[in-house]
Every structure is written in structure tokens, then in C-alpha cells.
Design an enzyme around this catalytic site. Sequence first.
Site, PDB file in Angstrom:
ATOM      1  N   GLU A 108       0.838  -1.197   0.000  1.00 17.09           N
ATOM      2  CA  GLU A 108       0.000   0.000   0.000  1.00 17.09           C
ATOM      3  C   GLU A 108       0.874   1.248   0.000  1.00 17.09           C
ATOM      4  O   GLU A 108       1.973   1.241   0.535  1.00 17.09           O
ATOM      5  CB  GLU A 108      -0.837  -0.053   1.268  1.00 17.09           C
ATOM      6  CG  GLU A 108      -2.269   0.292   1.299  1.00 17.09           C
ATOM      7  CD  GLU A 108      -2.951   1.202   0.349  1.00 17.09           C
ATOM      8  OE1 GLU A 108      -2.427   1.590  -0.711  1.00 17.09           O
ATOM      9  OE2 GLU A 108      -4.080   1.568   0.701  1.00 17.09           O
ATOM     10  N   ASP A 109       0.362   2.314  -0.592  1.00 17.52           N
ATOM     11  CA  ASP A 109       1.116   3.565  -0.608  1.00 17.52           C
ATOM     12  C   ASP A 109       1.085   4.260   0.752  1.00 17.52           C
ATOM     13  O   ASP A 109       2.121   4.652   1.280  1.00 17.52           O
ATOM     14  CB  ASP A 109       0.604   4.505  -1.713  1.00 17.52           C
ATOM     15  CG  ASP A 109      -0.914   4.721  -1.676  1.00 17.52           C
ATOM     16  OD1 ASP A 109      -1.592   4.153  -0.788  1.00 17.52           O
ATOM     17  OD2 ASP A 109      -1.423   5.465  -2.529  1.00 17.52           O
ATOM     18  N   ASP A 112      -4.005   5.930   6.148  1.00 18.41           N
ATOM     19  CA  ASP A 112      -4.586   7.187   6.612  1.00 18.41           C
ATOM     20  C   ASP A 112      -5.589   6.841   7.724  1.00 18.41           C
ATOM     21  O   ASP A 112      -5.197   6.618   8.866  1.00 18.41           O
ATOM     22  CB  ASP A 112      -5.235   7.831   5.382  1.00 18.41           C
ATOM     23  CG  ASP A 112      -5.682   9.254   5.585  1.00 18.41           C
ATOM     24  OD1 ASP A 112      -5.179   9.901   6.501  1.00 18.41           O
ATOM     25  OD2 ASP A 112      -6.536   9.732   4.811  1.00 18.41           O
ATOM     26  N   SER A 113      -6.877   6.730   7.390  1.00 16.71           N
ATOM     27  CA  SER A 113      -7.866   6.345   8.417  1.00 16.71           C
ATOM     28  C   SER A 113      -7.669   4.895   8.845  1.00 16.71           C
ATOM     29  O   SER A 113      -8.000   4.515   9.965  1.00 16.71           O
ATOM     30  CB  SER A 113      -9.282   6.507   7.861  1.00 16.71           C
ATOM     31  OG  SER A 113      -9.508   5.576   6.828  1.00 16.71           O
ATOM     32  N   ASP A 168      -1.043  10.776  -5.912  1.00 11.44           N
ATOM     33  CA  ASP A 168      -1.537  11.851  -6.769  1.00 11.44           C
ATOM     34  C   ASP A 168      -2.408  12.850  -6.027  1.00 11.44           C
ATOM     35  O   ASP A 168      -2.844  12.612  -4.899  1.00 11.44           O
ATOM     36  CB  ASP A 168      -2.391  11.261  -7.895  1.00 11.44           C
ATOM     37  CG  ASP A 168      -3.753  10.775  -7.375  1.00 11.44           C
ATOM     38  OD1 ASP A 168      -3.779  10.110  -6.332  1.00 11.44           O
ATOM     39  OD2 ASP A 168      -4.785  11.102  -7.988  1.00 11.44           O
ATOM     40  N   ARG A 174       2.040  12.038  -9.821  1.00 10.65           N
ATOM     41  CA  ARG A 174       2.439  10.661  -9.488  1.00 10.65           C
ATOM     42  C   ARG A 174       3.901  10.370  -9.807  1.00 10.65           C
ATOM     43  O   ARG A 174       4.517   9.525  -9.168  1.00 10.65           O
ATOM     44  CB  ARG A 174       1.587   9.643 -10.263  1.00 10.65           C
ATOM     45  CG  ARG A 174       0.156   9.532  -9.796  1.00 10.65           C
ATOM     46  CD  ARG A 174      -0.467   8.252 -10.359  1.00 10.65           C
ATOM     47  NE  ARG A 174      -1.919   8.269 -10.307  1.00 10.65           N
ATOM     48  CZ  ARG A 174      -2.647   7.951  -9.238  1.00 10.65           C
ATOM     49  NH1 ARG A 174      -2.057   7.571  -8.132  1.00 10.65           N
ATOM     50  NH2 ARG A 174      -3.960   8.007  -9.274  1.00 10.65           N
TER      51      ARG A 174
HETATM   52  P1  5GP Z   1      -7.453   5.049   4.371  1.00 10.45           P
HETATM   53  O1  5GP Z   1      -8.499   4.033   4.003  1.00 10.45           O
HETATM   54  O2  5GP Z   1      -6.336   4.510   5.222  1.00 10.45           O
HETATM   55  O3  5GP Z   1      -8.066   6.286   4.957  1.00 10.45           O
HETATM   56  O4  5GP Z   1      -6.939   5.618   3.020  1.00 10.45           O
HETATM   57  C1  5GP Z   1      -5.906   5.171   2.375  1.00 10.45           C
HETATM   58  C2  5GP Z   1      -5.955   5.705   0.966  1.00 10.45           C
HETATM   59  O5  5GP Z   1      -6.261   7.102   0.892  1.00 10.45           O
HETATM   60  C3  5GP Z   1      -4.582   5.576   0.391  1.00 10.45           C
HETATM   61  O6  5GP Z   1      -4.427   4.329  -0.199  1.00 10.45           O
HETATM   62  C4  5GP Z   1      -4.538   6.715  -0.607  1.00 10.45           C
HETATM   63  O7  5GP Z   1      -5.067   6.271  -1.819  1.00 10.45           O
HETATM   64  C5  5GP Z   1      -5.433   7.767  -0.026  1.00 10.45           C
HETATM   65  N1  5GP Z   1      -4.650   8.807   0.702  1.00 10.45           N
HETATM   66  C6  5GP Z   1      -4.649   9.043   2.019  1.00 10.45           C
HETATM   67  N2  5GP Z   1      -3.827  10.070   2.333  1.00 10.45           N
HETATM   68  C7  5GP Z   1      -3.289  10.476   1.175  1.00 10.45           C
HETATM   69  C8  5GP Z   1      -2.355  11.523   0.837  1.00 10.45           C
HETATM   70  O8  5GP Z   1      -1.824  12.285   1.656  1.00 10.45           O
HETATM   71  N3  5GP Z   1      -2.047  11.644  -0.482  1.00 10.45           N
HETATM   72  C9  5GP Z   1      -2.581  10.836  -1.448  1.00 10.45           C
HETATM   73  N4  5GP Z   1      -2.214  11.056  -2.705  1.00 10.45           N
HETATM   74  N5  5GP Z   1      -3.454   9.846  -1.164  1.00 10.45           N
HETATM   75  C10 5GP Z   1      -3.805   9.670   0.131  1.00 10.45           C
HETATM   76 MG    MG Z   2      -3.994   3.669  -1.914  1.00 11.52          MG
END
Ligand code: 5GP
Ligand code: MG
Length: 187
Positions: A108-109, A112-113, A168, A174
Amino acid sequence: MTAIAIPPLTKDLVRVLIDADTIQRRVDELARKINKEYAGIEESLILVGVLKGSFIFLADLCRKLNVPHVVDFISLSSYGNSSKITGNVRLIMDTRENLENRHVLIVEDILDSGYTLDYLRRNFTARNPASLKTVVLLDKPERRKIDAELDYVGFQIPDVWVVGYGLDYAERYRTLPYIAEMVPVTD
Ligand code: 5GP
Ligand code: MG
């Protein structure tokens, strides 16, 4: 060989948060840990990249692995039409590989949550893999809504929107070789 010019920051980008060399060194370290962990496995490890953000990280990481592996992808949608976190994760494109009895490593990149990884862990666990681990390049711990088990993490970063190295903003940035912080966006 001609030197590759590093693209300069544009007015939307506040600063370089992690430069290209630092990223490469960390990817090296992560690959070394993964090589050690999976050394001697009989069947290929399956790397599952979460599209699209992880594709550059995955490309660099897999070329540093010396354990047998296959590359696969999955596509999820987490935010619907807005950038608000809803916890509503949908499967857009599934893996091609059957994960049953296989060693699976989710790539995974950014975390976040935590909803995306939580969804993936539950979804993949139901497929009875031999093992299931995760490698995440970036982690924003301040934003966590749901506990997420992480096996390998590249960098912890503050709660800012980042782009570059696969990540992105509206499909832009990207291909930057570094991770940059964006000017806050309001929606
Ligand atoms: P989560 O489900 O953990 O909230 O979200 C993860 C996804 O949100 C990541 O895989 C990514 O695609 C997107 N995301 C969260 N924070 C960022 C950020 O700072 N920059 C970018 N480009 N994508 C983010
Ligand atoms: Mg992602």
C-alpha cells in the site's frame, strides 16, 4: 549517462517531505527485511499492490526482492465522490491470483484512516491465505480511525496531503521522484 533533472516544486507544493535518495534507501531496507522474512518459502510470495498509488513503490520494491514472488493488483475505492472519509470501501477490481494457501503481502502507498487496509485484511483473511502481511510506504498515525496491523512501514508522516512517488492529487504528480507536501485543499 545523463543526469536526470529533479522536477522543481510547483506553486501547489509546499516542500519536499522525503527526498528520492531517502525513499530508495528505505525501500532497500524494507526489501532486506522482506527477503529475510520469506527466505526459503516454497511457493512464490504474492505481492498485491493496491492501485493506483502503490505502483511505483511496488515496482521499486519487487526489483529488490530475491525471494520468488508474483505481482498482482487490486483496485478499491474508498472515498466515493468526495475526499471525506466514510469508511465505505468498495472493490473495483479483484486480484487475478487465487490467494488460498498462498503467502500474501499487501503493498500500500499510505495508511490514513485505516479503513482500506482493514477492509483488505478482512477480505483476504476470508480467502484462507497461508500468511497475510502488509507493507505500507507512508503512515499518517494522527488520522487513524480504525486500528490497523502493520508489518512493515516506510515512514511516519504528519497529517498533510502528500503527492509524488505514485501518489496523486486529481491524477497529478504521481511521477515525482520525491514525496511532497501539498498546499491544503478545501472541498
Ligand atoms: P485510508 O483508508 O487509510 O483512509 O486511506 C488510504 C488511501 O487514501 C490511500 O491508499 C490513498 O489512496 C489515499 N490517501 C490518504 N492520504 C493520502 C495523501 O496524503 N495523499 C494521497 N495522494 N493519497 C492519500
Ligand atoms: Mg492507496
